[in-house]
Motif scaffolding. Structure first.
Motif, PDB file in Angstrom:
ATOM      1  N   ASP A 123       0.810  -1.213   0.000  1.00  0.00           N
ATOM      2  CA  ASP A 123       0.000   0.000   0.000  1.00  0.00           C
ATOM      3  C   ASP A 123       0.853   1.278   0.000  1.00  0.00           C
ATOM      4  O   ASP A 123       0.967   1.972  -1.012  1.00  0.00           O
ATOM      5  CB  ASP A 123      -0.942  -0.047   1.217  1.00  0.00           C
ATOM      6  CG  ASP A 123      -2.042   0.997   1.166  1.00  0.00           C
ATOM      7  OD1 ASP A 123      -2.040   1.802   0.216  1.00  0.00           O
ATOM      8  OD2 ASP A 123      -2.902   1.022   2.060  1.00  0.00           O
ATOM      9  N   GLU A 171      -5.125  -4.400   4.515  1.00  0.00           N
ATOM     10  CA  GLU A 171      -5.089  -3.725   3.203  1.00  0.00           C
ATOM     11  C   GLU A 171      -5.138  -4.763   2.079  1.00  0.00           C
ATOM     12  O   GLU A 171      -5.692  -4.496   1.008  1.00  0.00           O
ATOM     13  CB  GLU A 171      -3.842  -2.843   3.062  1.00  0.00           C
ATOM     14  CG  GLU A 171      -3.597  -1.859   4.200  1.00  0.00           C
ATOM     15  CD  GLU A 171      -4.580  -0.695   4.282  1.00  0.00           C
ATOM     16  OE1 GLU A 171      -5.484  -0.578   3.428  1.00  0.00           O
ATOM     17  OE2 GLU A 171      -4.443   0.108   5.236  1.00  0.00           O
ATOM     18  N   HIS A 230     -11.884   2.979   5.627  1.00  0.00           N
ATOM     19  CA  HIS A 230     -11.065   3.977   6.313  1.00  0.00           C
ATOM     20  C   HIS A 230     -11.867   5.142   6.886  1.00  0.00           C
ATOM     21  O   HIS A 230     -11.362   5.852   7.748  1.00  0.00           O
ATOM     22  CB  HIS A 230      -9.989   4.523   5.369  1.00  0.00           C
ATOM     23  CG  HIS A 230      -8.859   3.558   5.127  1.00  0.00           C
ATOM     24  ND1 HIS A 230      -9.042   2.338   4.521  1.00  0.00           N
ATOM     25  CD2 HIS A 230      -7.538   3.620   5.424  1.00  0.00           C
ATOM     26  CE1 HIS A 230      -7.880   1.709   4.445  1.00  0.00           C
ATOM     27  NE2 HIS A 230      -6.948   2.456   4.981  1.00  0.00           N
ATOM     28  N   HIS A 249      -3.571   0.138  12.798  1.00  0.00           N
ATOM     29  CA  HIS A 249      -4.297   0.691  11.654  1.00  0.00           C
ATOM     30  C   HIS A 249      -5.168  -0.396  11.018  1.00  0.00           C
ATOM     31  O   HIS A 249      -6.361  -0.201  10.799  1.00  0.00           O
ATOM     32  CB  HIS A 249      -3.290   1.251  10.645  1.00  0.00           C
ATOM     33  CG  HIS A 249      -3.912   1.772   9.397  1.00  0.00           C
ATOM     34  ND1 HIS A 249      -4.648   2.938   9.372  1.00  0.00           N
ATOM     35  CD2 HIS A 249      -3.942   1.289   8.127  1.00  0.00           C
ATOM     36  CE1 HIS A 249      -5.092   3.139   8.145  1.00  0.00           C
ATOM     37  NE2 HIS A 249      -4.676   2.150   7.364  1.00  0.00           N
ATOM     38  N   ILE A 253      -9.196  -0.713  10.444  1.00  0.00           N
ATOM     39  CA  ILE A 253      -9.742  -0.757   9.074  1.00  0.00           C
ATOM     40  C   ILE A 253     -10.600  -2.013   8.882  1.00  0.00           C
ATOM     41  O   ILE A 253     -11.610  -1.989   8.172  1.00  0.00           O
ATOM     42  CB  ILE A 253      -8.579  -0.708   8.039  1.00  0.00           C
ATOM     43  CG1 ILE A 253      -7.865   0.634   8.069  1.00  0.00           C
ATOM     44  CG2 ILE A 253      -9.065  -1.032   6.624  1.00  0.00           C
ATOM     45  CD1 ILE A 253      -8.618   1.838   8.449  1.00  0.00           C
TER      46      ILE A 253
END
Ligand code: NAD
Ligand code: ZN
Length: 342
Positions: A123, A171, A230, A249, A253
């Protein structure tokens, strides 16, 4: 040496860094190579040339202007000229901040990204967004500038703590969900992270990010879809940061994706997404007392125009999206749905 991906502005090499980087640099004519890394990564990468360069303390709290001053000072101390190459060796923090320092030093020197976390390989290192946090607001000062090359090598994942690996995996799930049904099936077939062939996963996951940033480099359309999970996820990340047990994170998410994918009342819930996320991420109930604060955080999100809270969610086909406007009531409905999944 053929790149795995050829973007308009730069190649991405997936594979052994010890072969790919020396082979690439031999074909270049840089005056100097300056390596920016963090203290953890420096210890994890013995043998990687770091003699000219700088180390910053590890972690998001150091993604600041003060660290940039430290980096720029080291660049001047090393007498870098505009023909120097900066190498960002580290996770997304080093990539975003080192890239920002390179893009602004003497009005810009070339840089390469050598991402060492799953999150940065799939990412952060791709797509040219560079930024630091300013006055407590994440990524609020930065620029768009592409690297001259990206080198992703799954070997770095061997030393990555499991929680960081899982964070980046959110991700990968996102990329699968928005663009690649085959990657989605591959993920669904596994019961845990150790079962994955990371070279294969990275190739598929990077391909989704590449396709989107090539189509919409400046986030005027389809790139917004990379924010799936997000809008609600960032607010959760900020909220839990102030508690005794912050979320990574990716953990935030993952919850965000479940909440954002929930359709309006009466339509089928995305059970496969709930199942996959439940398999890889722990459940973390969101207290109802947090809802007003979460709403306030979402309204501050820099993507929102004029106070409305919008989120881009995948539509029926790969690479298609719909934009939904969120209200406080709808946000509460989504979070309450997530809470009862336990
Ligand atoms: N530019 C973009 O498009 C984009 C996209 C997503 C995220 N980001 C940014 O990326 C950052 C998060 O990146 P991250 O998750 O890589 O965080 P990070 O850079 O803080 O790395 C996480 C931790 O892992 C350590 N580490 C890194 N590589 C390691 C390795 N191989 N072995 C052991 N430890 C290692 C680091 O020192 C750090 O402590 C955020 O600042 C976020 O804003 C940017
Ligand atoms: Zn993210």
């Amino acid at each position: 040496m053929q790149p795995s991906f050829k973007l308009r502005d730069y190649p991405i090499f997936l594979g052994p860094i010890r072969e790919n980087f020396p082979a690439w640099i031999r074909q270049q004519a840089y005056s100097n190579v300056f390596v920016i890394t963090d203290e953890n990564v420096a210890g994890m990468t013995p043998g990687f040339p770091k003699e000219t360069g700088v180390r910053v303390p590890a972690g998001e709290i150091h993604k600041t202007l003060a660290s940039c001053e430290h980096i720029w000072s080291a660049m001047f101390a090393a007498s870098l000229d505009r023909k120097a190459l900066v190498v960002n060796l580290g996770g997304g923090v080093v990539g975003d901040m080192g890239g920002f320092c390179a893009a602004t030093f003497k009005r810009g020197v070339d840089f390469v990204q050598i991402p060492t976390t799953l999150l940065s390989m799939t990412d952060a290192a791709i797509g040219g967004k560079l930024a630091i946090d300013f006055q407590g607001i994440k990524n609020s000062v930065g620029v768009f500038k592409n690297p001259v090359a990206v080198f992703a090598d799954p070997v770095f994942l061997h030393t990555l703590p499991e929680r960081e690996l899982r964070s980046g995996f959110a991700e990968v799930i996102k990329h699968a969900r928005i663009g690649d049904p085959f990657l989605w099936d591959t993920i669904r077939a596994q019961s845990g992270l150790p079962g994955f062939n990371w070279a294969d996963i990275l190739r598929l996951s990077i391909a989704v990010k590449v396709r989107i940033v090539e189509e919409d480099p400046l986030e005027q359309g389809l790139r917004t879809l990379l924010n799936f999970g997000h809008t609600i996820g960032h607010a959760l990340e900020s909220y839990f940061l102030e508690t005794d047990s912050p979320l990574t994170h990716g953990e935030a998410i993952a919850i965000g994706m479940i909440c954002e994918a929930l359709p309006s009342a009466g339509q089928a819930v995305p059970n496969d997404l709930i199942d996959v996320i439940g398999r890889f991420f722990p459940h973390r109930a969101v207290p109802e007392s947090a809802f007003p604060e979460l709403w306030r955080l979402m309204q501050q999100d820099k993507k929102n125009a004029s106070g409305a809270v919008r989120m881009a969610v995948p539509d029926a086909y790969p690479y298609s999206m719909k934009v939904l406007e969120l209200t406080p009531e709808d946000m509460a409905r989504r979070l309450l749905f997530y809470n009862q999944l336990l």
